[in-house]
Design a protein around this motif. Structure first.
Motif, short mmCIF file in Angstrom:
data_model
loop_
_atom_site.label_atom_id
_atom_site.label_comp_id
_atom_site.label_asym_id
_atom_site.label_seq_id
_atom_site.Cartn_x
_atom_site.Cartn_y
_atom_site.Cartn_z
N GLU B 215 18.48 3.26 6.81
CA GLU B 215 19.89 3.55 6.60
C GLU B 215 20.18 4.83 7.36
O GLU B 215 19.91 5.92 6.85
CB GLU B 215 20.17 3.71 5.10
N GLY B 216 20.66 4.70 8.58
CA GLY B 216 20.84 5.89 9.41
C GLY B 216 19.51 6.54 9.70
O GLY B 216 18.62 5.91 10.25
N ASN B 217 19.37 7.78 9.27
CA ASN B 217 18.11 8.49 9.50
C ASN B 217 17.22 8.54 8.26
O ASN B 217 16.29 9.31 8.19
CB ASN B 217 18.38 9.91 10.01
N THR B 218 17.57 7.71 7.29
CA THR B 218 16.75 7.62 6.10
C THR B 218 15.89 6.36 6.16
O THR B 218 16.40 5.26 6.37
CB THR B 218 17.62 7.59 4.83
N PHE B 219 14.61 6.55 5.98
CA PHE B 219 13.67 5.43 6.04
C PHE B 219 12.97 5.28 4.71
O PHE B 219 12.70 6.27 4.02
CB PHE B 219 12.62 5.69 7.13
N GLU B 220 12.68 4.04 4.38
CA GLU B 220 11.85 3.82 3.19
C GLU B 220 10.80 2.77 3.51
O GLU B 220 11.12 1.71 4.07
CB GLU B 220 12.72 3.34 2.01
N ILE B 221 9.58 3.11 3.17
CA ILE B 221 8.49 2.16 3.38
C ILE B 221 8.46 1.23 2.17
O ILE B 221 8.14 1.67 1.06
CB ILE B 221 7.14 2.89 3.49
N LEU B 222 8.80 -0.03 2.36
CA LEU B 222 8.83 -0.96 1.24
C LEU B 222 7.47 -1.62 1.04
O LEU B 222 7.01 -1.78 -0.08
CB LEU B 222 9.90 -2.03 1.48
N LYS B 223 6.84 -2.02 2.13
CA LYS B 223 5.53 -2.67 2.03
C LYS B 223 4.53 -1.92 2.90
O LYS B 223 4.35 -2.25 4.08
CB LYS B 223 5.62 -4.12 2.49
N ARG B 224 3.90 -0.94 2.28
CA ARG B 224 2.93 -0.13 3.03
C ARG B 224 1.77 -0.98 3.53
O ARG B 224 1.28 -0.79 4.65
CB ARG B 224 2.41 1.01 2.15
N ASP B 225 1.35 -1.94 2.71
CA ASP B 225 0.25 -2.81 3.11
C ASP B 225 0.56 -3.53 4.41
O ASP B 225 -0.26 -3.58 5.33
CB ASP B 225 -0.04 -3.85 2.01
N SER B 226 1.76 -4.09 4.46
CA SER B 226 2.15 -4.82 5.66
C SER B 226 2.16 -3.90 6.87
O SER B 226 1.71 -4.27 7.96
CB SER B 226 3.53 -5.44 5.48
N LEU B 227 2.66 -2.71 6.66
CA LEU B 227 2.75 -1.75 7.75
C LEU B 227 1.35 -1.38 8.25
O LEU B 227 1.11 -1.28 9.46
CB LEU B 227 3.50 -0.50 7.27
N GLU B 228 0.44 -1.20 7.30
CA GLU B 228 -0.93 -0.86 7.69
C GLU B 228 -1.59 -2.04 8.40
O GLU B 228 -2.39 -1.86 9.33
CB GLU B 228 -1.74 -0.43 6.47
N MET B 229 -1.24 -3.24 7.98
CA MET B 229 -1.76 -4.43 8.63
C MET B 229 -1.28 -4.47 10.09
O MET B 229 -2.05 -4.73 11.01
CB MET B 229 -1.28 -5.67 7.87
N ILE B 230 0.00 -4.21 10.26
CA ILE B 230 0.56 -4.20 11.61
C ILE B 230 -0.09 -3.12 12.46
O ILE B 230 -0.37 -3.33 13.64
CB ILE B 230 2.09 -3.99 11.54
N SER B 231 -0.35 -1.98 11.85
CA SER B 231 -1.03 -0.91 12.57
C SER B 231 -2.42 -1.35 13.02
O SER B 231 -2.86 -1.06 14.13
CB SER B 231 -1.15 0.32 11.67
#
Lengths: 234, 234
Positions: B215-231
């Motif tokens: 939302e603009g410059n505000t970020f929220e990590i909803l699924k950290r697991d998924s993000l780590e998987m993508i990493s």
DNA sequence: TATATGGATTGATATTTGTCATTACCTTTG
DNA sequence: CAAAGGTAATGACAAATATCAATCCATATA
């Protein structure tokens, strides 16, 4: 100044003493400590010297041969972060952090290295401020050259990256416009962050444009200016 | 332990003393030397703190605000190599090499920093081995995190790189799964080595997949697991 | 309010780069 | 000699990524 006992003993650390600037500021007794606590190891071409992730407790000083340092990434892809030649030492950042290796080292040619316990090194840094300065200076230089490679790999296109690798090998490592290397095409690709096929293609282009000459593993820089231009324009 | 005079003086270095681990090993008189030789500078958001290539003779300790460090590459393209938050210090590798800055620093928000002459720092490294150790440890940590970014930028595809940036911001910088940042989309692109448009597209994809909320410059990590998987999968 | 300004976004397109398959070449081994 | 194995080289193709142009949107300014 080298002491007599080191002059007589024509092995590893004596040789280091005469070449590697970092040992220049050590006193005779400090050098003796190193001399008495080293072990000389021979490596055959292709042999693994140490592997990323394994415990690290030694400083390694290369006295003969050549070594490639690389980070092991994903999908068996490696990133070669530097080539080490005599007389240069290898002391990874893990020594002061988690006592682990953060990159791997492989002998590119038959090599000889001296291992010195890292604790002796640390003790010297405590007792000899000039040595500490030299060490930090070394680490800083490494960091600066990392930045260079960083920019090369992230902001330049393939021809610029290959140009940088060739200039590095010619200028820093082999110190000659003609050189024969033990590095494979895959290694050159791992230095420039591209696929082996792409590296081969770019080399062929440079060859076709008469900027370099390639004959197997022997390279000659024919037009350094052009190569530097390619490095600049990315 | 902080001395009384530092407890009373609620400014820059006193604050540093309480937070930055590197000063923990300094003796009272050593801290006094720093305290007497510092100057506190206020920077407005967006202001240049120092520029790559200019002379460097100071250690900079950030006590308030946030600073981005970046290497200026070709074609006005920058590579952000790190974000600094209070209480952390900045001492570039040039101090021990050529007394020049090898990257630039810009205040992302209104910031306050203390400047200490680098020579004082060097003197402390000579006189206090524990301080020297801490310093080398710090430099080593930086080097290791450089390796991480190196691999991320050279071996991962865009989604993996953006994931790494988001995890870095959430984990190391803002220490929260929700954060509002002063970083622009261009900055996020400069951290992950891609074009601004690509960064925007990847963020949108992650948003569409409900892995993050933006939302603009505000970020929220909803699924950290998924993000780590993508990493991981690059 | 109208207008400029700068970032954010989007879509279409071109370029760069990687992947895959094949062949060539060279060295080693049976 | 023949077979095998590895690196090197090449071409066709696919995927990743950048570029360009246009639009949107919020904020600052006249």
């Amino acid at each position: 100044m080298p002491s007599e006992i080191f002059r007589k003993d024509k092995t590893c650390c004596n040789f280091c003493l005469e070449r590697s600037d970092i040992f220049a500021c050590l006193k005779q007794d400090e050098l003796s400590v190193i001399g008495e606590n080293r072990s000389e190891i021979h490596f055959k071409a292709g042999e693994l010297i140490f592997k990323q992730g394994t415990p690290a407790a030694h400083l390694l000083c290369l006295t003969k041969g050549m070594v490639k340092l690389y980070i092991e990434g994903f999908d068996n892809k490696n990133l070669i972060i530097g080539i080490v030649k005599p007389v240069e030492y290898i002391l990874g950042p893990g020594i002061y952090v988690d006592s682990k290796h953060h990159y791997s080292a492989v002998a590119m040619e038959d090599s000889i290295a001296c291992l010195v316990d890292a604790n002796i090194f640390k003790t010297l840094i405590h007792s000899n401020p000039a040595f500490a300065d030299e060490f930090i200076r070394k680490v800083s230089l490494l960091s600066i050259s990392n930045f260079q490679q960083f920019i090369s790999l992230t902001q330049k296109q393939m021809p610029g990256r290959i140009a940088d690798v060739l200039l590095y090998l010619s200028g820093t490592i082999y110190e000659s416009s003609t050189f024969t290397t033990a590095l494979s095409r895959q290694d050159l690709a791992d230095m420039s962050g591209m696929s082996k096929e792409s590296a081969i293609r770019i080399l062929k282009e440079l060859k076709d444009e008469q900027i370099i000459a390639v004959e197997g593993n022997t390279f000659e820089i024919l037009k350094r200016d052009s190569l530097e231009m390619i490095s600049q324009t990315g």
